[in-house]
Enzyme design. Sequence first.
Site, PDB file in Angstrom:
ATOM      1  N   ASP A   1       1.031  -1.103  -0.074  1.00 57.08           N
ATOM      2  CA  ASP A   1      -0.022  -0.024   0.004  1.00 57.08           C
ATOM      3  C   ASP A   1       0.781   1.143   0.114  1.00 57.08           C
ATOM      4  O   ASP A   1       1.793   1.198   0.789  1.00 57.08           O
ATOM      5  CB  ASP A   1      -1.056   0.160   1.218  1.00 57.08           C
ATOM      6  CG  ASP A   1      -1.997  -0.990   1.100  1.00 57.08           C
ATOM      7  OD1 ASP A   1      -2.269  -1.484   0.029  1.00 57.08           O
ATOM      8  OD2 ASP A   1      -2.624  -1.511   2.213  1.00 57.08           O
TER       9      ASP A   1
ATOM     10  N   ASP B   1      -6.950  -1.272  -4.475  1.00 52.72           N
ATOM     11  CA  ASP B   1      -8.198  -0.987  -3.777  1.00 52.72           C
ATOM     12  C   ASP B   1      -8.997   0.034  -4.459  1.00 52.72           C
ATOM     13  O   ASP B   1     -10.232   0.047  -4.187  1.00 52.72           O
ATOM     14  CB  ASP B   1      -7.704  -0.496  -2.445  1.00 52.72           C
ATOM     15  CG  ASP B   1      -6.694  -1.572  -1.539  1.00 52.72           C
ATOM     16  OD1 ASP B   1      -7.187  -2.596  -1.883  1.00 52.72           O
ATOM     17  OD2 ASP B   1      -5.726  -0.924  -0.890  1.00 52.72           O
TER      18      ASP B   1
END
Length: 218
Positions: free
Chosen positions: A162, A176
Site C-alpha cells: 500500500d 483497492d
Amino acid sequence: MAEDSSAVGFWDLTSVSQNESTMTDHIAADAANPSPSSARPRRALLLSLFAGFAVFAYVLDQLTKLWVTSSMVEGERIPVLPPLLHWYFIRNSGAAFSIGENVTWVFSIIMAGVAIAILFQVRKLGSAWWSLALGLLLGGALGNLTDRLFREPSFGMGHVVDFIQLPNFAIFNIADSAVVSAVVIICILTLRGIALDGSRHDAAPRNEAAQPKDTDGV
C-alpha cells in the site's frame, strides 16, 4: 370499364397496405427479438470492455507497486500534494485499516473466490456499465491476490503493498481504488434497476402505471 379499373386500383392499394403492415410487423418483431447473429458483435464488445478494464486495473496496480518497491524504502513517506496526498510505503497483512492481520490466508481465499465468481457471471453481461464494473472488480481483486500469493513472507500469506495516503483514511493502492470504484458503480446500477444483462427491473411497473385503468363497469 371505369368501375373495373377503380376496383383494380382499390385492391392494389389494399395489397400495398397489407404488405407495408406485414413488413412493419416483421421489423418490430426483429427489434424485440434480435437474432443471435446480431447479438454476437455486441456481446464481443461487452466482453472486450470487461477484459480491457480488468487488464488495465491489474497492470496499473502491479506497475505502481513495482515502482514503489524499487524506488522507496518501507516506511518512507513522500509528499505529493501536501497535506492532501502522500506516498507512504507500507506492507499490509490484513484488510483496510489493518483489519485481520493474523488471518491473511482468509483474504487470499476470499479474493480467489471473488475472481472465480466474477468469471462465472461474465456470460450474463448485457450492459457496458456492468462490463466496466466487473472488469475493475476483477482487476483489483487479482492485483491484491497476486500480492497475497507471491510476496513475502510466504505463499498465500503475502503482505499487500500500500502507498496512497489521504488524511484520516486508510493507506491503500490502485487495486483497492479499482474495487471501490466497481462497488460504487454496482450500487448505482442496482439503485437504477439495471440488471447484469442490461434489462431494467422497473420497466414492468412503469408500463403498468402508464396504461389507462379499465373503468368499465364502475
